[in-house]
Write a protein that holds these residues in place. Structure first.
Motif, PDB file in Angstrom:
ATOM      1  N   ILE A 368      10.187  -7.698  -1.978  1.00  0.00           N
ATOM      2  CA  ILE A 368      10.291  -6.257  -1.726  1.00  0.00           C
ATOM      3  C   ILE A 368       9.526  -5.466  -2.780  1.00  0.00           C
ATOM      4  O   ILE A 368       9.634  -5.730  -3.980  1.00  0.00           O
ATOM      5  CB  ILE A 368      11.770  -5.832  -1.708  1.00  0.00           C
ATOM      6  CG1 ILE A 368      12.497  -6.514  -0.545  1.00  0.00           C
ATOM      7  CG2 ILE A 368      11.900  -4.314  -1.629  1.00  0.00           C
ATOM      8  CD1 ILE A 368      14.000  -6.397  -0.612  1.00  0.00           C
ATOM      9  N   GLU A 369       8.794  -4.469  -2.297  1.00  0.00           N
ATOM     10  CA  GLU A 369       8.079  -3.558  -3.191  1.00  0.00           C
ATOM     11  C   GLU A 369       8.676  -2.159  -3.043  1.00  0.00           C
ATOM     12  O   GLU A 369       8.747  -1.622  -1.933  1.00  0.00           O
ATOM     13  CB  GLU A 369       6.604  -3.529  -2.844  1.00  0.00           C
ATOM     14  CG  GLU A 369       5.779  -2.603  -3.722  1.00  0.00           C
ATOM     15  CD  GLU A 369       4.313  -2.605  -3.348  1.00  0.00           C
ATOM     16  OE1 GLU A 369       3.861  -1.616  -2.720  1.00  0.00           O
ATOM     17  OE2 GLU A 369       3.626  -3.597  -3.656  1.00  0.00           O
ATOM     18  N   LEU A 370       9.112  -1.569  -4.159  1.00  0.00           N
ATOM     19  CA  LEU A 370       9.646  -0.211  -4.194  1.00  0.00           C
ATOM     20  C   LEU A 370       8.716   0.612  -5.089  1.00  0.00           C
ATOM     21  O   LEU A 370       8.956   0.783  -6.280  1.00  0.00           O
ATOM     22  CB  LEU A 370      11.078  -0.210  -4.740  1.00  0.00           C
ATOM     23  CG  LEU A 370      12.074  -1.133  -4.010  1.00  0.00           C
ATOM     24  CD1 LEU A 370      13.407  -1.164  -4.742  1.00  0.00           C
ATOM     25  CD2 LEU A 370      12.265  -0.691  -2.569  1.00  0.00           C
ATOM     26  N   ALA A 371       7.643   1.116  -4.491  1.00  0.00           N
ATOM     27  CA  ALA A 371       6.574   1.739  -5.270  1.00  0.00           C
ATOM     28  C   ALA A 371       7.068   2.947  -6.056  1.00  0.00           C
ATOM     29  O   ALA A 371       6.698   3.128  -7.226  1.00  0.00           O
ATOM     30  CB  ALA A 371       5.435   2.146  -4.336  1.00  0.00           C
ATOM     31  N   ALA A 372       7.896   3.786  -5.438  1.00  0.00           N
ATOM     32  CA  ALA A 372       8.362   5.002  -6.106  1.00  0.00           C
ATOM     33  C   ALA A 372       9.279   4.696  -7.282  1.00  0.00           C
ATOM     34  O   ALA A 372       9.473   5.538  -8.168  1.00  0.00           O
ATOM     35  CB  ALA A 372       9.087   5.903  -5.113  1.00  0.00           C
ATOM     36  N   LEU A 373       9.852   3.494  -7.298  1.00  0.00           N
ATOM     37  CA  LEU A 373      10.758   3.097  -8.384  1.00  0.00           C
ATOM     38  C   LEU A 373      10.084   2.103  -9.334  1.00  0.00           C
ATOM     39  O   LEU A 373      10.759   1.525 -10.192  1.00  0.00           O
ATOM     40  CB  LEU A 373      12.030   2.472  -7.793  1.00  0.00           C
ATOM     41  CG  LEU A 373      12.801   3.351  -6.796  1.00  0.00           C
ATOM     42  CD1 LEU A 373      14.015   2.602  -6.262  1.00  0.00           C
ATOM     43  CD2 LEU A 373      13.219   4.660  -7.423  1.00  0.00           C
ATOM     44  N   ASP A 411      18.859  -6.509  -6.315  1.00  0.00           N
ATOM     45  CA  ASP A 411      18.464  -6.379  -7.716  1.00  0.00           C
ATOM     46  C   ASP A 411      17.542  -5.163  -7.896  1.00  0.00           C
ATOM     47  O   ASP A 411      16.617  -5.176  -8.700  1.00  0.00           O
ATOM     48  CB  ASP A 411      17.805  -7.663  -8.243  1.00  0.00           C
ATOM     49  CG  ASP A 411      16.524  -8.017  -7.500  1.00  0.00           C
ATOM     50  OD1 ASP A 411      16.159  -7.293  -6.535  1.00  0.00           O
ATOM     51  OD2 ASP A 411      15.872  -9.009  -7.879  1.00  0.00           O
ATOM     52  N   PHE A 412      17.809  -4.097  -7.131  1.00  0.00           N
ATOM     53  CA  PHE A 412      17.016  -2.883  -7.179  1.00  0.00           C
ATOM     54  C   PHE A 412      17.315  -2.098  -8.460  1.00  0.00           C
ATOM     55  O   PHE A 412      18.388  -2.249  -9.054  1.00  0.00           O
ATOM     56  CB  PHE A 412      17.304  -1.988  -5.975  1.00  0.00           C
ATOM     57  CG  PHE A 412      16.935  -2.576  -4.645  1.00  0.00           C
ATOM     58  CD1 PHE A 412      16.257  -3.780  -4.534  1.00  0.00           C
ATOM     59  CD2 PHE A 412      17.265  -1.904  -3.469  1.00  0.00           C
ATOM     60  CE1 PHE A 412      15.913  -4.311  -3.298  1.00  0.00           C
ATOM     61  CE2 PHE A 412      16.926  -2.421  -2.235  1.00  0.00           C
ATOM     62  CZ  PHE A 412      16.258  -3.627  -2.144  1.00  0.00           C
ATOM     63  N   PRO A 413      16.402  -1.202  -8.874  1.00  0.00           N
ATOM     64  CA  PRO A 413      16.698  -0.310 -10.002  1.00  0.00           C
ATOM     65  C   PRO A 413      17.895   0.602  -9.696  1.00  0.00           C
ATOM     66  O   PRO A 413      18.256   0.817  -8.533  1.00  0.00           O
ATOM     67  CB  PRO A 413      15.408   0.508 -10.140  1.00  0.00           C
ATOM     68  CG  PRO A 413      14.350  -0.338  -9.505  1.00  0.00           C
ATOM     69  CD  PRO A 413      15.024  -1.068  -8.390  1.00  0.00           C
ATOM     70  N   GLY A 414      18.468   1.150 -10.736  1.00  0.00           N
ATOM     71  CA  GLY A 414      19.670   1.962 -10.576  1.00  0.00           C
ATOM     72  C   GLY A 414      19.499   3.194  -9.712  1.00  0.00           C
ATOM     73  O   GLY A 414      20.464   3.696  -9.141  1.00  0.00           O
ATOM     74  N   ALA A 415      18.265   3.708  -9.562  1.00  0.00           N
ATOM     75  CA  ALA A 415      18.034   4.911  -8.767  1.00  0.00           C
ATOM     76  C   ALA A 415      17.859   4.620  -7.276  1.00  0.00           C
ATOM     77  O   ALA A 415      17.627   5.552  -6.494  1.00  0.00           O
ATOM     78  CB  ALA A 415      16.794   5.630  -9.288  1.00  0.00           C
ATOM     79  N   ALA A 416      17.981   3.374  -6.872  1.00  0.00           N
ATOM     80  CA  ALA A 416      17.751   3.001  -5.471  1.00  0.00           C
ATOM     81  C   ALA A 416      18.829   3.582  -4.558  1.00  0.00           C
ATOM     82  O   ALA A 416      19.969   3.807  -4.961  1.00  0.00           O
ATOM     83  CB  ALA A 416      17.709   1.485  -5.339  1.00  0.00           C
TER      84      ALA A 416
END
Length: 435
Positions: A368-373, A411-416
């Motif tokens: 998974i890619e979360l570009a904004a995070l 395992d996403f960043p806390g702002a997800a």
């Protein structure tokens, strides 16, 4: 004609088209000749839905839970059609949602509207929806409040009240096995709202510019039942100045041994449209779900592959009919995501208990890619359990009970947007014809 329909005709919030069709319905009803069929073939249904939803968050976020309980009441009235080669009709739907339990520290389940200032859920909310309709042979045109259940925009059934649109749709069945659909939609009525709003793009994890809105959505396509075991579908949709999307799907059943092998192939090809107000859209989403049904058992294995620079787009407030439809805690539609799932369904009718069914489902996404995070190569997983029963006879016939549970971790960043949680849902639904 009921008084509340007469009152609704004068409502300033209704579009001129809906008001015109409503007036037409009233005038037709005043004529005994024209009303033959319009009234004689009409019917109505009362549906009660009791819904409890509990999100128990398991991460370190400030909010520890979203937990609410509400009661929904739907009255759906469908007229027949006036006689003649062109038949007119008018449908009406009244919807009411009532708060049973909520508080500002745990609101936000989307069962109820929530005040942006104090986070309090409304005690109740309601709306009256009118739909004019016209029938010519096997062609049906509807305008006003409409529901669409198509691959690119599936009206979400997953909260207290149904989600609908404002617009005009056409469905034609002139060729055997082929259903053609087209439509023009200019507003959406979300599942926890009482009014129509401009459409926007779903943007969890800040995938796109979620504040950008579209003037309309237009689509065209069809479903073709080649034979009893093979069906095809193809659609093109444009959400003005946000994105456009092509959809292809194939569903096939193959008798194999004592059971049936099922194949479900789906694909979505998306890019930006017009002014591209939502930002860049570049996505290909393809999936396959293969299952084997034997007796009451059905075991399925699926894989979904997303490529391109962005996540898979869909209209905010709806659901995309991809491989991950009806997941509870995440949509599994992030950029670059590869998703595996295994499902076991069991229908207890096979052992003499019709109406009882269960489901176990495990879904896992990675790459998974979360570009904004600023996050790459992330993972998410959901384990889902479901138990449903519909009473088949007696005084409580058609009473449905559904319990759903999911355990979701990532395992996403806390702002997800998607957080570690254990989610529980209980639904009691009862429908009864009222005439």
């Amino acid at each position: 004609m009921p008084d509340f329909v007469r009152d609704a005709v004068a409502a300033p919030s209704l579009s001129p088209v809906v008001r015109l069709l409503a007036c037409l319905g009233l005038s037709l009803a005043s004529s005994a000749v024209l009303a033959e069929g319009l009234i004689d073939d009409s019917h109505g249904t009362l549906t009660l839905r009791n819904y409890y939803l509990d999100r128990d968050y398991k991460d370190d976020g400030a909010k520890t839970a979203a937990r609410e309980w509400a009661q929904g009441v739907f009255m759906n009235m469908e007229s027949g059609f006036t006689p003649g080669p062109v038949g007119f009709g008018l449908d009406a739907r009244g919807l009411v949602g009532i708060k049973l339990d909520s508080s500002p520290d745990r609101s936000g389940t989307e069962l109820l509207p929530v005040s942006s200032s104090d986070k309090r859920a409304a005690d109740e909310y309601s709306r009256l929806a009118l739909t004019g309709k016209l029938r010519i042979g096997q062609t049906m045109v509807k305008t006003g409040d409409v529901s669409i259940f198509l691959p690119f925009a599936f009206a979400s059934p997953s909260r207290l009240l149904p989600q609908t649109f404002r617009g005009t749709t056409l469905s034609a069945k002139g060729i055997e096995g082929l259903t053609l659909n087209t439509g023009y939609i200019d507003r959406i009525n979300r599942r926890d709202s009482t009014d129509y709003q401009p459409m926007s793009i779903a943007s969890p994890n800040r995938r796109f510019n979620g504040a950008a809105t579209a003037s309309h959505m237009a689509y065209v396509g069809g479903d073709y039942q080649v034979n009893k075991d093979l069906s095809l579908r193809a659609y093109h949709a444009e959400v003005a100045d946000l994105y456009r999307q092509n959809t292809l799907a194939l569903l096939h059943n193959l008798p194999l041994g004592d059971g049936v092998l099922t194949t479900d192939l789906r694909s979505f090809f998306s890019d930006e449209d017009g002014a591209a107000k939502a930002g860049k859209v570049d996505n290909r989403n393809v999936s396959a779900l293969v299952g084997y049904r034997l007796g009451g058992h059905r075991v399925s294995l699926g894989y979904m592959h997303a490529s391109g620079d962005t996540a898979t787009p869909y209209v905010s407030g709806t659901e995309l009919m991809g491989l991950s439809e009806m997941t509870m805690s995440s949509d599994f539609l992030n950029a670059k995501e590869r998703t595996w799932q295994v499902i076991h369904d069991y229908d207890f009718a096979a052992v003499g208990v019709p109406g009882l069914r269960t489901r176990l489902r495990y879904v896992r996404g990675d790459h998974i890619e979360l570009a904004a995070l600023n996050a790459e190569d992330r993972k998410e997983r959901e384990f889902q359990m479901e138990l449903g029963y519909v009473i088949q006879s007696g005084a409580l016939k058609n009473l449905g009970l559904l319990a759903r549970k999911s355990i979701y971790r990532n395992d996403f960043p806390g702002a997800a947007a998607f957080r570690d949680e254990n989610q529980t849902r209980f639904l009691l639904t009862y429908s009864v014809p009222i005439w």
